[in-house]
Design an enzyme around this catalytic site. Structure first.
Site, PDB file in Angstrom:
ATOM      1  N   GLY A  55     -58.152-109.835  -9.023  1.00 49.20           N
ATOM      2  CA  GLY A  55     -59.373-109.374  -8.387  1.00 49.20           C
ATOM      3  C   GLY A  55     -60.562-109.827  -9.199  1.00 49.20           C
ATOM      4  CB  CYS A 119     -61.025-102.551  -1.696  1.00 48.22           C
ATOM      5  SG  CYS A 119     -60.896-101.312  -2.994  1.00 48.22           S
ATOM      6  CG  HIS A 161     -66.312-103.261  -3.927  1.00 42.16           C
ATOM      7  ND1 HIS A 161     -65.789-103.594  -2.698  1.00 42.16           N
ATOM      8  CD2 HIS A 161     -65.287-102.689  -4.622  1.00 42.16           C
ATOM      9  CE1 HIS A 161     -64.517-103.216  -2.644  1.00 42.16           C
ATOM     10  NE2 HIS A 161     -64.179-102.673  -3.803  1.00 42.16           N
ATOM     11  CD  GLU A 162     -65.200-103.193  -8.419  1.00 36.11           C
ATOM     12  OE1 GLU A 162     -64.589-102.112  -8.491  1.00 36.11           O
ATOM     13  OE2 GLU A 162     -64.767-104.174  -7.773  1.00 36.11           O
ATOM     14  CG  HIS A 165     -64.107 -98.310  -6.338  1.00 34.29           C
ATOM     15  ND1 HIS A 165     -63.216 -97.769  -5.443  1.00 34.29           N
ATOM     16  CD2 HIS A 165     -63.980 -99.655  -6.218  1.00 34.29           C
ATOM     17  CE1 HIS A 165     -62.586 -98.751  -4.797  1.00 34.29           C
ATOM     18  NE2 HIS A 165     -63.034 -99.903  -5.249  1.00 34.29           N
TER      19      HIS A 165
HETATM   20 ZN    ZN Z   1     -62.463-101.744  -4.554  1.00 33.76          ZN
END
Ligand code: ZN
Length: 203
Positions: A55, A119, A161-162, A165
């Site tokens: 990733g 993801c 995106h992170e 989380h």
């Molecule tokens: Zn993710």
């Protein structure tokens, strides 16, 4: 965040959607925790999990640890099979490993961009997500030293995106729902203009 042009592997340490850790707000790392062996082991485990997946980003809750830590990295070898036009359109450029503790994101421009993302914790799918094009992140590095990074394009997307989380949000909360694709089916859309994809999928 998932690397867009690889198929899914079987990576048990990465928790999947449905685990409550992915829906909770992760807590700040305390200064006293930064120098501990446990913390350094956490960072190492995160980097290893991200690279093995492979990733381009991972947040601590994704390996079941509810702390505000993210790691990101994008490398030439992950882009080898990606068309140059695709990379340019997304502002996708290699950048070295970043470990960011207690990250705070600020949007630095008005532009937004819509592309497919996936993801590692929602294995098997991708969808179009609109994100801010440029952001600045501040926080601490893995040694506890203050850091900041102003960036745009794909690194800015990964950061958003992170950090999501850490607040218990997944890309599926923000996606254009009608664009949800299996990774296999997404291959037919990835290199087409997003406008055309949206028109065809009516989203
Ligand atoms: Zn993710």
């Amino acid at each position: 965040m998932k690397h867009a042009n690889m198929t899914d592997g079987d990576r048990p340490p990465i928790v999947q959607a449905g685990d409550p850790v992915l829906r909770s707000r992760a807590r700040e790392v305390l200064p006293a925790e930064l120098a501990t062996r446990d913390f350094q082991l956490l960072v190492t485990a995160m980097v290893t999990a991200m690279r093995e997946a492979p990733g381009v980003g991972l947040a601590a809750p994704q390996i079941g640890v509810p702390l505000r830590v993210i790691v990101l990295e994008d490398r030439h070898d992950l882009m080898e099979r990606v068309a140059p036009e695709h990379l340019r359109e997304r502002g996708r450029v290699p950048f070295p490993l970043q470990v960011i503790v207690n990250p705070v994101l600020v949007v630095t421009g008005t532009d937004r961009a819509t592309f497919f993302e996936g993801c590692l914790s929602v294995r098997g799918y991708m969808a179009l997500v609109e994100r801010h094009f440029s952001v600045e992140v501040t926080g601490l590095d893995e040694h506890g030293d203050p850091m900041s990074w102003r960036t745009e394009g794909w690194p800015a997307r990964i950061l958003q995106h992170e950090v999501d989380h850490l607040d218990g949000a997944l890309y599926v909360d923000r996606m254009l729902t009608r664009s949800l694709c299996s990774n296999d089916e997404a291959q037919r859309w990835l290199d087409l203009p997003v406008g055309d994809v949206r028109k065809t999928l009516r989203t």
